[in-house]
Write a protein that holds these residues in place. Structure first.
Motif, mmCIF file in Angstrom:
data_model
loop_
_atom_site.group_PDB
_atom_site.id
_atom_site.type_symbol
_atom_site.label_atom_id
_atom_site.label_comp_id
_atom_site.label_asym_id
_atom_site.label_seq_id
_atom_site.Cartn_x
_atom_site.Cartn_y
_atom_site.Cartn_z
ATOM 1 N N GLN A 189 0.820 -1.203 0.000
ATOM 2 C CA GLN A 189 0.000 0.000 0.000
ATOM 3 C C GLN A 189 0.857 1.258 0.000
ATOM 4 O OE1 GLN A 189 -2.781 -0.445 3.290
ATOM 5 N NE2 GLN A 189 -3.116 -2.584 2.743
ATOM 6 N N THR A 190 1.982 1.232 0.700
ATOM 7 C CA THR A 190 2.880 2.387 0.738
ATOM 8 C C THR A 190 3.459 2.680 -0.635
ATOM 9 O OG1 THR A 190 3.452 2.015 3.067
ATOM 10 C CG2 THR A 190 5.019 3.282 1.747
ATOM 11 N N ILE A 191 3.921 1.656 -1.333
ATOM 12 C CA ILE A 191 4.496 1.852 -2.665
ATOM 13 C C ILE A 191 3.440 2.382 -3.630
ATOM 14 C CG2 ILE A 191 5.488 0.650 -4.655
ATOM 15 C CD1 ILE A 191 6.859 -1.237 -2.675
ATOM 16 N N THR A 192 2.242 1.823 -3.560
ATOM 17 C CA THR A 192 1.174 2.261 -4.468
ATOM 18 C C THR A 192 0.775 3.702 -4.199
ATOM 19 O OG1 THR A 192 0.336 -0.004 -4.670
ATOM 20 C CG2 THR A 192 -1.159 1.777 -5.266
ATOM 21 N N GLU A 193 0.633 4.073 -2.931
ATOM 22 C CA GLU A 193 0.200 5.425 -2.591
ATOM 23 C C GLU A 193 1.283 6.466 -2.864
ATOM 24 O OE1 GLU A 193 -1.224 5.557 1.406
ATOM 25 O OE2 GLU A 193 -2.771 4.016 1.083
ATOM 26 N N ASP A 194 2.548 6.130 -2.582
ATOM 27 C CA ASP A 194 3.622 7.121 -2.720
ATOM 28 C C ASP A 194 4.134 7.250 -4.145
ATOM 29 O OD1 ASP A 194 4.727 8.286 0.036
ATOM 30 O OD2 ASP A 194 4.027 6.247 0.406
ATOM 31 N N PHE A 195 4.103 6.156 -4.913
ATOM 32 C CA PHE A 195 4.712 6.196 -6.243
ATOM 33 C C PHE A 195 3.736 5.867 -7.372
ATOM 34 C CE2 PHE A 195 8.116 5.092 -3.224
ATOM 35 C CZ PHE A 195 8.939 6.196 -3.412
ATOM 36 N N THR A 203 17.162 2.105 -10.574
ATOM 37 C CA THR A 203 17.030 2.419 -9.154
ATOM 38 C C THR A 203 16.362 3.769 -9.030
ATOM 39 O OG1 THR A 203 19.027 1.164 -8.589
ATOM 40 C CG2 THR A 203 18.256 2.790 -6.980
ATOM 41 N N LEU A 204 15.396 3.873 -8.151
ATOM 42 C CA LEU A 204 14.662 5.121 -7.988
ATOM 43 C C LEU A 204 15.614 6.240 -7.558
ATOM 44 C CD1 LEU A 204 11.610 5.389 -8.426
ATOM 45 C CD2 LEU A 204 11.344 5.517 -5.948
ATOM 46 N N PRO A 205 15.644 7.369 -8.276
ATOM 47 C CA PRO A 205 16.538 8.474 -7.912
ATOM 48 C C PRO A 205 16.181 9.066 -6.545
ATOM 49 C CG PRO A 205 15.748 8.714 -10.168
ATOM 50 C CD PRO A 205 14.921 7.637 -9.532
ATOM 51 N N PRO A 210 10.663 13.643 -6.931
ATOM 52 C CA PRO A 210 9.396 13.340 -7.607
ATOM 53 C C PRO A 210 9.450 13.385 -9.126
ATOM 54 C CG PRO A 210 9.022 14.725 -5.693
ATOM 55 C CD PRO A 210 10.507 14.643 -5.859
ATOM 56 N N ALA A 211 10.028 14.442 -9.710
ATOM 57 C CA ALA A 211 10.034 14.552 -11.174
ATOM 58 C C ALA A 211 10.872 13.441 -11.809
ATOM 59 C CB ALA A 211 10.548 15.921 -11.589
ATOM 60 N N GLN A 212 12.073 13.237 -11.281
ATOM 61 C CA GLN A 212 12.942 12.196 -11.828
ATOM 62 C C GLN A 212 12.385 10.802 -11.555
ATOM 63 O OE1 GLN A 212 17.149 12.656 -10.978
ATOM 64 N NE2 GLN A 212 16.927 14.875 -10.787
ATOM 65 N N ASP A 213 11.782 10.636 -10.380
ATOM 66 C CA ASP A 213 11.187 9.339 -10.044
ATOM 67 C C ASP A 213 10.105 8.978 -11.051
ATOM 68 O OD1 ASP A 213 12.827 9.197 -7.876
ATOM 69 O OD2 ASP A 213 11.314 9.791 -6.414
ATOM 70 N N ALA A 214 9.252 9.938 -11.376
ATOM 71 C CA ALA A 214 8.155 9.692 -12.310
ATOM 72 C C ALA A 214 8.687 9.291 -13.681
ATOM 73 C CB ALA A 214 7.266 10.932 -12.419
ATOM 74 N N GLN A 215 9.777 9.930 -14.114
ATOM 75 C CA GLN A 215 10.351 9.616 -15.421
ATOM 76 C C GLN A 215 10.937 8.204 -15.441
ATOM 77 O OE1 GLN A 215 13.298 12.425 -16.690
ATOM 78 N NE2 GLN A 215 13.647 11.419 -18.665
ATOM 79 N N VAL A 216 11.661 7.851 -14.368
ATOM 80 C CA VAL A 216 12.251 6.512 -14.298
ATOM 81 C C VAL A 216 11.166 5.444 -14.228
ATOM 82 C CG1 VAL A 216 13.595 4.965 -12.822
ATOM 83 C CG2 VAL A 216 14.432 7.267 -13.290
ATOM 84 N N ILE A 217 10.127 5.704 -13.426
ATOM 85 C CA ILE A 217 9.036 4.738 -13.303
ATOM 86 C C ILE A 217 8.351 4.529 -14.651
ATOM 87 C CG2 ILE A 217 6.753 4.363 -12.283
ATOM 88 C CD1 ILE A 217 7.825 5.738 -9.741
ATOM 89 N N THR A 258 9.689 4.925 -17.659
ATOM 90 C CA THR A 258 10.601 4.169 -18.529
ATOM 91 C C THR A 258 10.590 2.697 -18.171
ATOM 92 O OG1 THR A 258 12.030 6.114 -18.769
ATOM 93 C CG2 THR A 258 12.987 3.973 -19.317
ATOM 94 N N TRP A 259 10.614 2.418 -16.884
ATOM 95 C CA TRP A 259 10.619 1.034 -16.406
ATOM 96 C C TRP A 259 9.312 0.317 -16.772
ATOM 97 C CZ3 TRP A 259 7.305 -0.132 -12.103
ATOM 98 C CH2 TRP A 259 7.354 -1.459 -11.687
ATOM 99 N N ARG A 260 8.173 0.979 -16.584
ATOM 100 C CA ARG A 260 6.878 0.331 -16.812
ATOM 101 C C ARG A 260 6.579 0.126 -18.295
ATOM 102 N NH1 ARG A 260 1.975 2.674 -13.401
ATOM 103 N NH2 ARG A 260 1.040 0.830 -14.368
ATOM 104 N N THR A 261 7.184 0.917 -19.161
ATOM 105 C CA THR A 261 6.911 0.775 -20.598
ATOM 106 C C THR A 261 7.939 -0.096 -21.310
ATOM 107 O OG1 THR A 261 8.096 2.855 -21.032
ATOM 108 C CG2 THR A 261 5.702 2.979 -20.746
ATOM 109 N N TYR A 262 8.987 -0.511 -20.582
ATOM 110 C CA TYR A 262 10.009 -1.340 -21.220
ATOM 111 C C TYR A 262 9.382 -2.667 -21.672
ATOM 112 C CZ TYR A 262 14.012 -4.380 -21.928
ATOM 113 O OH TYR A 262 14.922 -5.263 -22.468
#
Length: 432
Positions: free
Chosen positions: A163-169, A318-320, A338-345, A347-351
């Motif tokens: 739940q923490t990962i889903t809510e925060d990221f 790895t999450l920035p 937050p901004a860099q995290d969203a970009q990495v996430i 990229t990772w999810r669309t790979y």
């Protein structure tokens, strides 16, 4: 990197091999041995064909399953899905030696998620990608009014961490797989150890890591556990010991590489040795816990969908974060970006979600619409006539036969004028 074979043994489970002629009161002649071996092989084949799948299903069904709340609804069988891989540092299962090295339950209570890896699986393309969240990342803990390091969310089980990962990221998690670090040792020993490359001698007094020389090293379970737990990694360069100084971030990189090597070794050993495969399943039954939604059928389906995947090629991110020392009342933490995290996430999810482009098959024509002249380019008498008769039988119009200007063609060659590629492709499809 090649993985060396495991330690030599004298027989199954360490028992010495039987002496020649022992077991039935007298030596066997070779015809009798051949008959026994043949019967045994037939029996194994019958069992494998008739009961192999049932046995594997039975063993996989023995894996521990726990209720996990907060997971996303199960998508379709071929839809992308995310699995949370948790490496727990609970001391509950530590042996005497492990308790002395890493602490006992009286010294370290509860459990923390030392390793948090999200694995995104795309069955349609057979691709997978890893994303690690550093354990010291400061986040809001789901179900509470406060924040803490994200590994603390696992103290009461996987549900709060999910739940923490889903809510925060904003990452939906479909399944959870938990492996205790203390049990990793047995898994590594089951595959006979792993081979890791070290550019310099390395050590960590806290985890017990000790690599005295550079190069490839065969690590058994205990040494592997020391590597993946290493946060105070040092390497020797120019005769001096240098502290890496990257803490958990450096450990994540080493864990990613270790996971690739371990997975590659397990796949290789399991495919080439049925006894090792069975031992791996036995180890998994004993050491792995999954969510109840990951049923036996779903787990076997994932194995089938990714049976051709190469673990060594799986990319990882790895999450920035930003290092913050003595931050408020939390001590040394990592703050999200937050901004860099969203970009990495993203990229990772669309790979791997887009299948590789396919090349349209070349156009062809009906043989009756193609005229061809056959020339002998091998020097073997009569070959042009044989080829002409075969092409006529296939429906081609043969305009004549003859000799090629030179006899230096090791393979058949189809030459064609501009604009006649479809006709040439048709001919090539009929010529070996």
């Amino acid at each position: 990197m090649t993985t060396p074979p495991g330690p030599p043994g004298n027989g199954v489970d360490g028992d010495p091999p039987p002496s020649p002629g022992s077991g039935d009161g007298g030596p066997r002649t070779w015809p009798r041995r051949l008959l026994i071996a043949t019967n045994a092989a037939v029996l194994v084949c019958l069992l494998g064909a008739g009961a192999g799948y049932g046995y594997v299903r039975y063993r996989v069904g023995q894996i521990r399953r726990v209720a996990v709340s907060g997971t996303a609804a199960a998508p379709g069988a071929d839809a992308p899905k995310t699995v949370l891989l948790i490496g727990s540092d609970t001391r509950a299962g530590n042996t005497g030696a492990q308790a002395q090295q890493f602490g006992s339950t009286s010294q370290v209570s509860g459990q923390r998620s030392d390793t948090i890896v999200l694995v995104h699986l795309v069955p349609r393309t057979g691709k997978a990608a890893m994303l690690s969240i550093p354990r010291d990342t400061l986040v809001h803990i789901a179900g509470t009014n406060g924040s803490n390091k994200i590994n603390a969310a696992f103290d009461h089980g996987p549900s709060q961490l999910v739940q923490t990962i889903t809510e925060d990221f904003g990452i939906p998690i479909h399944h959870v797989v938990q492996v205790d670090f203390s049990q990793l040792e047995g898994l590594v020993n089951t595959v006979g150890g792993v081979c890791m490359s070290f550019p310099y001698p390395a050590r960590d007094a806290e985890s017990g890591l000790n690599v005295p020389t550079p190069g490839n090293h065969h690590l058994d379970g205990a040494a592997s556990l020391a590597l993946v737990r290493s946060r105070f990694y040092q390497y020797q360069k120019g005769g001096q010991w240098v502290a890496e100084g990257t803490g958990d971030l450096g450990r994540i990189k080493r864990q990613h590489e270790f996971l690739r090597v371990l997975a590659s070794t397990a796949v290789h050993q399991g495919l080439h040795n049925p006894f090792t495969a069975n031992a791996l399943v036995t180890q998994a039954v004993r050491d792995v816990t999954v969510d109840r939604g990951l049923t036996t059928s779903a787990l076997l389906r994932l194995v089938a969908q990714f049976r051709s995947a190469k673990p060594a090629t799986i990319p990882s991110w790895t999450l920035p974060t930003t290092i913050a020392s003595n931050y408020q009342n939390y001590g040394d933490v990592l703050l999200p970006k937050p901004a860099q995290d969203a970009q990495v996430i993203s990229t990772w999810r669309t790979y791997g979600t887009t299948p590789p482009p396919t090349t349209a098959p070349p156009a062809t024509l009906a043989p009756a619409r193609v005229s061809v002249r056959v020339e002998n380019g091998s020097g073997v008498t009569g070959q042009a006539g044989q080829a002409a008769r075969a092409l006529r039988a296939a429906g081609f119009g043969v305009t004549g036969v003859g000799d090629a200007p030179s006899y230096h063609h090791p393979h058949s060659v189809v030459s064609y004028a501009p604009g006649n590629a479809a006709a040439a492709t048709t001919v090539a499809g009929h010529v070996p």
